[in-house]
Design a protein around this motif. Sequence first.
Motif, PDB file in Angstrom:
ATOM      1  N   ILE A   1       7.545  15.958  -3.263  1.00  0.00           N
ATOM      2  CA  ILE A   1       8.638  16.018  -3.220  1.00  0.00           C
ATOM      3  C   ILE A   1       9.795  15.204  -1.836  1.00  0.00           C
ATOM      4  CG2 ILE A   1       9.338  17.714  -3.196  1.00  0.00           C
ATOM      5  CD1 ILE A   1      11.882  15.116  -4.414  1.00  0.00           C
ATOM      6  N   GLU A   2       8.854  16.262  -0.691  1.00  0.00           N
ATOM      7  CA  GLU A   2       9.153  15.811   0.454  1.00  0.00           C
ATOM      8  C   GLU A   2       8.887  14.813   1.680  1.00  0.00           C
ATOM      9  OE1 GLU A   2      11.305  17.952   2.182  1.00  0.00           O
ATOM     10  OE2 GLU A   2      11.582  19.082   0.106  1.00  0.00           O
ATOM     11  N   GLN A   3       7.730  14.549   0.803  1.00  0.00           N
ATOM     12  CA  GLN A   3       7.765  12.768   1.305  1.00  0.00           C
ATOM     13  C   GLN A   3       7.978  11.500   0.238  1.00  0.00           C
ATOM     14  OE1 GLN A   3       3.488  13.168   0.073  1.00  0.00           O
ATOM     15  NE2 GLN A   3       2.566  13.537   2.056  1.00  0.00           N
ATOM     16  N   VAL A   4       8.581  11.926  -0.681  1.00  0.00           N
ATOM     17  CA  VAL A   4       9.692  11.382  -1.251  1.00  0.00           C
ATOM     18  C   VAL A   4      10.697  10.934  -0.795  1.00  0.00           C
ATOM     19  CG1 VAL A   4      10.932  10.831  -2.657  1.00  0.00           C
ATOM     20  CG2 VAL A   4       8.820  11.518  -3.183  1.00  0.00           C
ATOM     21  N   ARG A   5      11.531  12.130  -0.575  1.00  0.00           N
ATOM     22  CA  ARG A   5      12.777  12.328   0.692  1.00  0.00           C
ATOM     23  C   ARG A   5      12.988  11.788   1.716  1.00  0.00           C
ATOM     24  NH1 ARG A   5      14.084  18.572  -0.811  1.00  0.00           N
ATOM     25  NH2 ARG A   5      14.465  18.338  -3.260  1.00  0.00           N
ATOM     26  N   ARG A   6      11.636  11.878   2.635  1.00  0.00           N
ATOM     27  CA  ARG A   6      11.320  11.381   4.019  1.00  0.00           C
ATOM     28  C   ARG A   6      11.392   9.656   3.927  1.00  0.00           C
ATOM     29  NH1 ARG A   6      10.275  13.588   8.675  1.00  0.00           N
ATOM     30  NH2 ARG A   6       9.415  12.249  10.188  1.00  0.00           N
ATOM     31  N   ALA A   7      11.159   9.344   2.691  1.00  0.00           N
ATOM     32  CA  ALA A   7      10.868   7.569   2.614  1.00  0.00           C
ATOM     33  C   ALA A   7      12.390   7.120   2.079  1.00  0.00           C
ATOM     34  CB  ALA A   7       9.729   7.694   1.674  1.00  0.00           C
ATOM     35  N   ARG A   8      12.772   8.474   1.106  1.00  0.00           N
ATOM     36  CA  ARG A   8      14.198   6.916   1.022  1.00  0.00           C
ATOM     37  C   ARG A   8      15.514   7.344   2.102  1.00  0.00           C
ATOM     38  NH1 ARG A   8      15.392   7.137  -4.746  1.00  0.00           N
ATOM     39  NH2 ARG A   8      17.430   7.425  -3.977  1.00  0.00           N
ATOM     40  N   ARG A   9      15.013   8.619   2.661  1.00  0.00           N
ATOM     41  CA  ARG A   9      16.259   8.655   4.128  1.00  0.00           C
ATOM     42  C   ARG A   9      15.433   7.438   5.423  1.00  0.00           C
ATOM     43  NH1 ARG A   9      16.751  13.934   8.267  1.00  0.00           N
ATOM     44  NH2 ARG A   9      17.792  13.069   9.715  1.00  0.00           N
ATOM     45  N   ALA A  10      14.055   7.230   5.042  1.00  0.00           N
ATOM     46  CA  ALA A  10      14.445   6.275   6.066  1.00  0.00           C
ATOM     47  C   ALA A  10      14.489   4.978   5.459  1.00  0.00           C
ATOM     48  CB  ALA A  10      12.675   5.715   6.706  1.00  0.00           C
ATOM     49  N   TYR A  11      14.664   4.667   4.141  1.00  0.00           N
ATOM     50  CA  TYR A  11      14.836   3.386   3.815  1.00  0.00           C
ATOM     51  C   TYR A  11      16.695   3.393   4.103  1.00  0.00           C
ATOM     52  CZ  TYR A  11      15.956   0.100   0.355  1.00  0.00           C
ATOM     53  OH  TYR A  11      16.272  -1.503  -0.582  1.00  0.00           O
ATOM     54  N   TYR A  12      17.200   3.909   3.510  1.00  0.00           N
ATOM     55  CA  TYR A  12      18.704   4.154   3.803  1.00  0.00           C
ATOM     56  C   TYR A  12      19.124   4.140   4.895  1.00  0.00           C
ATOM     57  CZ  TYR A  12      19.664   5.508  -0.979  1.00  0.00           C
ATOM     58  OH  TYR A  12      20.538   5.833  -1.909  1.00  0.00           O
ATOM     59  N   ALA A  13      18.574   5.018   5.728  1.00  0.00           N
ATOM     60  CA  ALA A  13      18.586   4.550   7.503  1.00  0.00           C
ATOM     61  C   ALA A  13      18.661   2.794   8.145  1.00  0.00           C
ATOM     62  CB  ALA A  13      17.790   5.013   8.321  1.00  0.00           C
TER      63      ALA A  13
ATOM     64  N   ASP B   1       0.290  -0.889   0.234  1.00  0.00           N
ATOM     65  CA  ASP B   1      -0.204   0.241   0.253  1.00  0.00           C
ATOM     66  C   ASP B   1       1.257   1.145  -0.365  1.00  0.00           C
ATOM     67  OD1 ASP B   1      -1.853   2.338   1.794  1.00  0.00           O
ATOM     68  OD2 ASP B   1      -2.851   0.968   0.372  1.00  0.00           O
ATOM     69  N   ALA B   2       0.186   1.866  -0.989  1.00  0.00           N
ATOM     70  CA  ALA B   2       0.974   4.042  -0.395  1.00  0.00           C
ATOM     71  C   ALA B   2       1.469   3.830   0.103  1.00  0.00           C
ATOM     72  CB  ALA B   2       0.084   4.201  -1.683  1.00  0.00           C
ATOM     73  N   ASP B   3       0.489   3.895   1.383  1.00  0.00           N
ATOM     74  CA  ASP B   3       1.041   4.481   3.045  1.00  0.00           C
ATOM     75  C   ASP B   3       2.605   3.815   3.213  1.00  0.00           C
ATOM     76  OD1 ASP B   3      -0.780   6.014   4.775  1.00  0.00           O
ATOM     77  OD2 ASP B   3       0.202   4.282   6.170  1.00  0.00           O
ATOM     78  N   ALA B   4       2.907   3.346   2.831  1.00  0.00           N
ATOM     79  CA  ALA B   4       4.183   3.369   4.313  1.00  0.00           C
ATOM     80  C   ALA B   4       4.970   4.425   3.415  1.00  0.00           C
ATOM     81  CB  ALA B   4       4.996   2.086   3.858  1.00  0.00           C
ATOM     82  N   VAL B   5       5.016   5.298   2.260  1.00  0.00           N
ATOM     83  CA  VAL B   5       5.417   6.107   1.696  1.00  0.00           C
ATOM     84  C   VAL B   5       5.487   6.979   2.371  1.00  0.00           C
ATOM     85  CG1 VAL B   5       6.484   6.802  -0.363  1.00  0.00           C
ATOM     86  CG2 VAL B   5       6.212   4.799   0.118  1.00  0.00           C
ATOM     87  N   PHE B   6       4.019   7.443   2.872  1.00  0.00           N
ATOM     88  CA  PHE B   6       3.387   8.792   2.864  1.00  0.00           C
ATOM     89  C   PHE B   6       3.642   8.878   4.127  1.00  0.00           C
ATOM     90  CE2 PHE B   6       1.361   8.623  -1.098  1.00  0.00           C
ATOM     91  CZ  PHE B   6       1.065   9.314  -1.111  1.00  0.00           C
ATOM     92  N   SER B   7       3.754   7.724   5.322  1.00  0.00           N
ATOM     93  CA  SER B   7       3.765   7.481   6.608  1.00  0.00           C
ATOM     94  C   SER B   7       5.048   6.912   7.395  1.00  0.00           C
ATOM     95  CB  SER B   7       3.061   6.371   7.047  1.00  0.00           C
ATOM     96  OG  SER B   7       3.308   5.297   6.814  1.00  0.00           O
ATOM     97  N   ALA B   8       6.551   7.190   6.633  1.00  0.00           N
ATOM     98  CA  ALA B   8       7.306   6.911   6.454  1.00  0.00           C
ATOM     99  C   ALA B   8       8.112   8.364   7.591  1.00  0.00           C
ATOM    100  CB  ALA B   8       8.546   7.065   5.182  1.00  0.00           C
ATOM    101  N   GLY B   9       8.690   7.334   8.928  1.00  0.00           N
ATOM    102  CA  GLY B   9       9.674   8.212   9.127  1.00  0.00           C
ATOM    103  C   GLY B   9      10.101   7.381  10.497  1.00  0.00           C
ATOM    104  N   VAL B  10      10.600   8.189  11.569  1.00  0.00           N
ATOM    105  CA  VAL B  10      11.252   7.332  13.031  1.00  0.00           C
ATOM    106  C   VAL B  10      10.547   6.494  13.369  1.00  0.00           C
ATOM    107  CG1 VAL B  10      12.436   7.925  15.125  1.00  0.00           C
ATOM    108  CG2 VAL B  10      13.629   8.427  12.485  1.00  0.00           C
ATOM    109  N   SER B  11      10.618   5.754  14.310  1.00  0.00           N
ATOM    110  CA  SER B  11       9.417   4.441  15.271  1.00  0.00           C
ATOM    111  C   SER B  11      10.579   4.538  16.040  1.00  0.00           C
ATOM    112  CB  SER B  11       9.181   3.586  14.250  1.00  0.00           C
ATOM    113  OG  SER B  11       8.126   3.747  13.829  1.00  0.00           O
ATOM    114  N   ARG B  12      10.410   4.789  17.400  1.00  0.00           N
ATOM    115  CA  ARG B  12      10.702   4.316  18.879  1.00  0.00           C
ATOM    116  C   ARG B  12      11.256   2.919  18.691  1.00  0.00           C
ATOM    117  NH1 ARG B  12       8.966   8.683  22.874  1.00  0.00           N
ATOM    118  NH2 ARG B  12       9.673  10.739  22.483  1.00  0.00           N
ATOM    119  N   ALA B  13       9.330   2.703  18.283  1.00  0.00           N
ATOM    120  CA  ALA B  13      10.037   0.338  18.446  1.00  0.00           C
ATOM    121  C   ALA B  13       9.227   0.387  17.177  1.00  0.00           C
ATOM    122  CB  ALA B  13       9.381   0.342  19.393  1.00  0.00           C
TER     123      ALA B  13
END
Length: 547
Positions: free
Chosen positions: A289-301, A178-190
């Motif tokens: 583009i900001e959502q794309v960048r956030r998802a790509r940063r999360a992937y690289y992390a 689902d596309a939501d994984a890209v829109f919701s990408a970011g840091v998780s404490r767990a």
Amino acid sequence: MSDNQNISHHTGTVSPPEHASTVSPAAEVSPPNTVSPPNIVVIQADQMAAQALGAYGDAAARTPNIDALAEQGAVFDRAYCNSPLCAPSRASMMTGVMPSELGCFDNGDDFPSSVPTFAHRLRHVGYHTALVGRMHFLGADQHHGFEERLTTDVYPADLDMVPDWTLPLDQKLQWYHDADAVFSAGVSRASVQQDFDDEVGFRTLRHLNDRVRANQAAASAGEQPQPFLMVSSFIHPHDPYEPPQEHWDRFAEGEIPDPAHPEVPDAAEDPHSHRLRAMSGFDLRDPDIEQVRRARRAYYAAVSYIDDHVGRIRERLETLGLSENTVILVTSDHGDMLGEKGLWYKMSPYERSSRVPLIVSGPEHLVPQGRYQTPVSLLDLMPTLVDLAGAREPRSGGDSVLEIARREQTGEMGTEDRPVIIEYLAEGTYRPQLTIVRGQYKYVLCPGDPEQLFDLVADPDELYNAAREPKHAGRVAQLHGELDARYDLTALEAGILESQDQRRLVAEALSMGRIRAFDHNPEPEQRYVRGDFWSALEFGTIRDASR
């Protein structure tokens, strides 16, 4: 007998002369950590694209441990999965048999317990075999040759994720990406994935301790130590893209490049990409583009998080004195498009989805150090492990990558000599999609879709379909002919449709009445002091030989 059981059983038989001492090898037996053939550690990540690693040229990546293995070992620059989807890719990797031949078409499919895997083959010649983590086995056989499986899987092992090629694209099944994984990408404490991978990492390190304990006990009994195969398989960097804060912070804002070519290919030229977008919901909403960048940063992390696990495994091998006689192999089951061509996740024949890292590091007499350009695939992993173990050469669609490297070094093999086949037989298509890579060319065939031909040297980003160019007519005919010689597409399609229909019936039937899950639940452990008190303590101790 599992290592965990060994601790309990040995407590009744090992009688040390001094309570505080450890088990010492008999004089005539090799040191406890020296075995021939070598120990083998396979580290597999899920959805980790080769292009996201420093070892494969990504300057933004933070992967020093994987990069160090690459510097010391053999790097295969053109390694592919045989299906850009988890279950069929892993089944093919373990057996050396293409998914269509196994009958493992998609993520709702099992494969027969009677098909030998590399775990069976190495166990047959005396290896201890253990799986720690993910392998996406479906159905009743949750071991497929592994003597021990130390964790459950992160996903259920039932047959529910069966595609339905009779459904229109707007009728989505619940388990689709689902596309939501890209829109919701970011840091998780767990997260579920962090919990799983942290457990995989912990149990991996503890299992290495256990193998040394077992070797000490063998040496004390005047026996040779047993070589081991350990597969440590992590779920990161698979979506959802939810890395820990520590790894997110390793990347500065704007440090990770944007997709080089985010434009969606023309629908008439590439309907498969449009089907994948529609299946996941990207046809209805596109990330900015900001959502794309956030998802790509999360992937690289998340990739950096995997690299940390690789570093801890390497450190433990060194600490235990195992590193000099252990071969480490790093790979993945497929890649991730990460916004290229408007696509995310896998399921595409494009390079970012179908290429995987394949790095082998070990003793120089076993692993020919260098970088190799001959196309290889995960189909070659089983013959490679058999080669390292000195087991009987298997019948396989693949070859040992170590032998391929040696032949490339001597000039006996060139990049044109060895084709790689990629199959996609799951959701997001209505007909079998077949891809062949030979030399610098990639040819894609799917009934009802336009043929595609890409020159990966002149056009590495696969932007231009050269299939209709008159100058390539001969090459298109040649590659099409190779696929025709291997496949009866009509029969394959009919078999897939029949399989889907049968598995839907099985899944529905098993959801009725008394339900028994296929999920693997590890046996209760007897790890600490049991039986003879001092012998239990002694068996568990690994002394620091330097003190």
